[in-house]
Design a protein around this motif. Structure first.
Motif, PDB file in Angstrom:
ATOM      1  N   THR A  58       0.668  -1.411   0.011  1.00 41.01           N
ATOM      2  CA  THR A  58      -0.194   0.064  -0.155  1.00 41.01           C
ATOM      3  C   THR A  58       1.269   1.402   0.173  1.00 41.01           C
ATOM      4  O   THR A  58       0.146   2.396  -0.297  1.00 41.01           O
ATOM      5  N   ASP A  59       2.112   0.840  -0.286  1.00 40.59           N
ATOM      6  CA  ASP A  59       3.116   2.325  -0.089  1.00 40.59           C
ATOM      7  C   ASP A  59       2.923   2.775  -1.370  1.00 40.59           C
ATOM      8  O   ASP A  59       3.966   3.177  -2.108  1.00 40.59           O
ATOM      9  N   VAL A  60       1.977   3.712  -1.587  1.00 37.37           N
ATOM     10  CA  VAL A  60       1.207   4.323  -2.828  1.00 37.37           C
ATOM     11  C   VAL A  60       2.216   5.724  -2.680  1.00 37.37           C
ATOM     12  O   VAL A  60       1.126   6.541  -1.547  1.00 37.37           O
ATOM     13  N   ALA A  61       2.692   6.370  -3.542  1.00 37.15           N
ATOM     14  CA  ALA A  61       3.023   7.470  -3.552  1.00 37.15           C
ATOM     15  C   ALA A  61       3.087   8.849  -4.930  1.00 37.15           C
ATOM     16  O   ALA A  61       3.188   7.968  -6.046  1.00 37.15           O
ATOM     17  N   PRO A  65       8.037   8.269  -5.968  1.00 35.21           N
ATOM     18  CA  PRO A  65       9.039   7.860  -5.160  1.00 35.21           C
ATOM     19  C   PRO A  65      10.561   6.781  -4.851  1.00 35.21           C
ATOM     20  O   PRO A  65       9.570   5.724  -4.705  1.00 35.21           O
ATOM     21  N   VAL A  66      11.405   6.434  -5.739  1.00 34.52           N
ATOM     22  CA  VAL A  66      12.475   5.843  -4.877  1.00 34.52           C
ATOM     23  C   VAL A  66      12.455   5.253  -4.023  1.00 34.52           C
ATOM     24  O   VAL A  66      13.110   3.592  -4.189  1.00 34.52           O
ATOM     25  N   ALA A  67      12.038   5.946  -2.937  1.00 36.87           N
ATOM     26  CA  ALA A  67      12.692   4.548  -1.817  1.00 36.87           C
ATOM     27  C   ALA A  67      11.344   4.247  -1.646  1.00 36.87           C
ATOM     28  O   ALA A  67      11.372   3.231  -1.058  1.00 36.87           O
ATOM     29  N   ASN A  68      10.231   4.272  -2.134  1.00 36.81           N
ATOM     30  CA  ASN A  68       8.726   3.241  -2.618  1.00 36.81           C
ATOM     31  C   ASN A  68       9.015   2.379  -3.067  1.00 36.81           C
ATOM     32  O   ASN A  68       8.296   1.271  -2.976  1.00 36.81           O
ATOM     33  N   ALA A  69       9.851   2.645  -4.242  1.00 38.33           N
ATOM     34  CA  ALA A  69       9.714   1.317  -4.840  1.00 38.33           C
ATOM     35  C   ALA A  69      10.455   0.524  -4.319  1.00 38.33           C
ATOM     36  O   ALA A  69      10.710  -0.677  -4.985  1.00 38.33           O
ATOM     37  N   GLY A  94       2.447   3.360 -11.892  1.00 45.04           N
ATOM     38  CA  GLY A  94       3.753   3.564 -12.005  1.00 45.04           C
ATOM     39  C   GLY A  94       4.431   2.320 -10.296  1.00 45.04           C
ATOM     40  O   GLY A  94       5.616   2.534 -10.518  1.00 45.04           O
ATOM     41  N   LEU A  95       4.082   2.011  -9.513  1.00 42.75           N
ATOM     42  CA  LEU A  95       4.729   1.590  -8.447  1.00 42.75           C
ATOM     43  C   LEU A  95       4.673   0.188  -8.580  1.00 42.75           C
ATOM     44  O   LEU A  95       5.501  -0.067  -8.761  1.00 42.75           O
ATOM     45  N   ALA A  96       4.067  -0.632  -9.601  1.00 43.16           N
ATOM     46  CA  ALA A  96       3.942  -2.138  -9.824  1.00 43.16           C
ATOM     47  C   ALA A  96       5.082  -1.631 -10.983  1.00 43.16           C
ATOM     48  O   ALA A  96       6.119  -3.209 -11.285  1.00 43.16           O
ATOM     49  N   LYS A  97       4.835  -0.842 -12.028  1.00 43.64           N
ATOM     50  CA  LYS A  97       5.844  -0.987 -12.859  1.00 43.64           C
ATOM     51  C   LYS A  97       7.266  -0.743 -12.534  1.00 43.64           C
ATOM     52  O   LYS A  97       7.980  -1.617 -12.974  1.00 43.64           O
ATOM     53  N   ALA A  98       7.971  -0.209 -10.690  1.00 39.99           N
ATOM     54  CA  ALA A  98       8.658   0.072 -10.432  1.00 39.99           C
ATOM     55  C   ALA A  98       9.512  -0.825 -10.441  1.00 39.99           C
ATOM     56  O   ALA A  98      10.460  -1.697 -10.212  1.00 39.99           O
ATOM     57  N   VAL A  99       8.494  -1.865  -9.933  1.00 43.30           N
ATOM     58  CA  VAL A  99       8.724  -3.374  -9.044  1.00 43.30           C
ATOM     59  C   VAL A  99       9.239  -4.192 -10.779  1.00 43.30           C
ATOM     60  O   VAL A  99       9.827  -4.748 -10.630  1.00 43.30           O
ATOM     61  N   ALA A 100       8.466  -4.155 -11.541  1.00 47.90           N
ATOM     62  CA  ALA A 100       8.944  -4.701 -12.674  1.00 47.90           C
ATOM     63  C   ALA A 100      10.310  -4.640 -13.298  1.00 47.90           C
ATOM     64  O   ALA A 100      10.960  -5.941 -13.720  1.00 47.90           O
ATOM     65  N   LEU A 101      10.098  -3.184 -13.344  1.00 48.01           N
ATOM     66  CA  LEU A 101      11.393  -3.183 -13.613  1.00 48.01           C
ATOM     67  C   LEU A 101      12.703  -3.658 -13.914  1.00 48.01           C
ATOM     68  O   LEU A 101      13.715  -4.255 -14.525  1.00 48.01           O
ATOM     69  N   GLY A 124       8.816   5.435 -14.328  1.00 46.12           N
ATOM     70  CA  GLY A 124       8.955   7.180 -14.225  1.00 46.12           C
ATOM     71  C   GLY A 124       9.092   6.841 -12.764  1.00 46.12           C
ATOM     72  O   GLY A 124       8.449   6.590 -11.979  1.00 46.12           O
ATOM     73  N   LEU A 125      10.223   7.672 -11.839  1.00 47.16           N
ATOM     74  CA  LEU A 125      10.619   7.576 -10.775  1.00 47.16           C
ATOM     75  C   LEU A 125      10.909   8.950 -10.446  1.00 47.16           C
ATOM     76  O   LEU A 125      12.042   9.365 -11.278  1.00 47.16           O
ATOM     77  N   THR A 126      11.019   9.198  -8.728  1.00 43.19           N
ATOM     78  CA  THR A 126      11.458  10.988  -8.327  1.00 43.19           C
ATOM     79  C   THR A 126      12.239  10.339  -7.483  1.00 43.19           C
ATOM     80  O   THR A 126      12.111   9.846  -6.672  1.00 43.19           O
ATOM     81  N   GLU A 127      13.379  11.159  -7.587  1.00 43.19           N
ATOM     82  CA  GLU A 127      14.124  11.035  -6.731  1.00 43.19           C
ATOM     83  C   GLU A 127      14.699  12.455  -6.016  1.00 43.19           C
ATOM     84  O   GLU A 127      15.688  13.153  -7.351  1.00 43.19           O
ATOM     85  N   ALA A 128      15.329  12.985  -5.172  1.00 41.85           N
ATOM     86  CA  ALA A 128      15.419  14.558  -4.215  1.00 41.85           C
ATOM     87  C   ALA A 128      15.296  15.478  -5.946  1.00 41.85           C
ATOM     88  O   ALA A 128      15.596  16.098  -6.425  1.00 41.85           O
ATOM     89  N   ALA A 129      13.617  15.747  -6.201  1.00 39.89           N
ATOM     90  CA  ALA A 129      13.119  16.455  -6.408  1.00 39.89           C
ATOM     91  C   ALA A 129      13.049  16.525  -8.455  1.00 39.89           C
ATOM     92  O   ALA A 129      12.887  17.721  -8.923  1.00 39.89           O
ATOM     93  N   ARG A 130      13.522  14.977  -8.438  1.00 39.38           N
ATOM     94  CA  ARG A 130      13.704  15.418 -10.047  1.00 39.38           C
ATOM     95  C   ARG A 130      13.186  14.066 -10.430  1.00 39.38           C
ATOM     96  O   ARG A 130      13.582  13.276 -10.155  1.00 39.38           O
TER      97      ARG A 130
END
Length: 341
Positions: A58-61, A65-69, A94-101, A124-130
């Motif tokens: 349930t860690d969706v944001a 964010p990279v940390a969530n991924a 997007g979170l599921a895709k980050a895991v699949a990646l 797409g992934l976000t880290e340090a406002a980018r």
């Protein structure tokens, strides 16, 4: 006529009221035994009522964010997941895709908004406002289950913004780096469906039309790639943590006005599909906002965006152009009048 087109392979199940049964059948078809359910909405549990779930993430944001991924990837590994099922909006997909990646696990996506991420191989992934985006076939869901009933609980304002986000996929697909006659045709039909569906979004028929249009828009976008509009919004979203759909809704009319003079054929197809020369009447009828909020400095944002502008954009783009576009959107100026000739 000469072009190169790639069609992504994906199974689509579309049926109102069918999500629970369709998901159970699809999990069985895929032979999955260790499902990780991704989604922070109560509706996720309802849709998954007829399948066995080994883990729930349930860690969706927003903007993933990279940390969530990383946490979701660790959970998938510790639970020995063999299938990811995402139930939710674009952030959930997007979170599921980050895991699949990084894991190569297949994804079955059940969207509850009109985001369209489920039909693309874009992550797409976000880290340090980018925000960093890319394309990889590992993140393309193997199956998408569309059920318009799942969008019925969306507040009208969010439903409209989500639908306008889908409209942005269509418009960008008309002149994105890999635009071709096939994805332009899909985009035009998507605009027609969204134009009709959004005007009656509080009805079952309207939600079905909007969901159908959102799928067409995403397929077109997956083929055509990210154009000027999406590059602007991705940078803004990552830099200032802006709401995804609302930002796309606000910026779209200004990018359309900027590019249209340099792409008359594409502009004509968009106008024909809308039944109007621009987005003004649609936005007025559905109550969509073209006011950009949350950007503290248009000039700073323009500097961040400029390196991401596609060289193939039909009209050359300068930092001054981007600053003027963002300032006009911040002020809510008439989108059809702001752009310099």
């Amino acid at each position: 006529m000469k072009f190169e087109h790639t069609t992504l392979g994906q199974r689509v199940l579309f049926g109102t009221g069918e999500a629970v049964a369709s998901l159970a059948a699809e999990v069985e078809r895929l032979g999955a035994r260790r499902v990780m359910l991704v989604g922070d909405e109560a509706i996720a549990a309802e849709v998954a009522a007829k399948i066995d779930v080994a883990a729930r993430c349930t860690d969706v944001a927003p903007h993933v964010p990279v940390a969530n991924a990383e946490r979701a990837r660790a959970q998938a590994a510790s639970s020995n997941a063999d299938l990811l099922v995402s139930v939710g909006g674009g952030s959930t997909t997007g979170l599921a895709k980050a895991v699949a990646l990084t894991t190569g696990l297949p994804v079955v996506a059940v969207p509850t908004t009109y985001a369209g991420s489920e039909a693309t191989n874009v992550w797409g992934l976000t880290e340090a406002a980018r925000k960093t985006t890319g394309s990889d076939d590992r993140v393309l869901p193997v199956t998408v289950i569309y059920d318009a009933a799942l969008t019925a609980s969306l507040p009208p304002e969010l439903a409209i913004a989500s639908g306008c986000n889908a409209l942005a996929h269509c418009v960008d697909s008309m002149w994105a780096p890999r635009a071709d006659p096939i994805n332009q045709a899909l985009a035009a039909e998507g605009i027609r469906a969204l134009n009709s569906g959004l005007r009656q979004i509080t009805t079952a028929d309207g939600r079905e039309q909007t969901l159908y249009g959102a799928y067409l828009s995403a397929v077109a976008f997956a083929s055509a790639g990210s154009g000027l509009h999406h590059k602007i919004c991705h940078v803004l979203g990552g830099a200032y943590n802006l709401p995804h759909a609302a930002t796309h809704t606000a910026v779209l009319p200004y990018v359309l006005a900027f590019n249209s003079p340099a792409a008359p054929q594409a502009a004509a197809r968009i106008a024909d599909a809308l039944g109007a020369p621009d987005l003004s009447s649609l936005y007025t009828d559905i109550g969509a906002s073209h006011v950009l909020r949350g950007v503290p400095d248009a000039a700073e944002a323009a500097r961040l965006i400029l390196p991401s502008v596609p060289p193939s954009n039909p009209r050359p783009v300068t930092e001054a152009d981007l600053t003027a576009l963002l300032a006009a959107a911040q002020a809510g100026r008439n989108p059809t009048e702001w752009s310099r000739a």
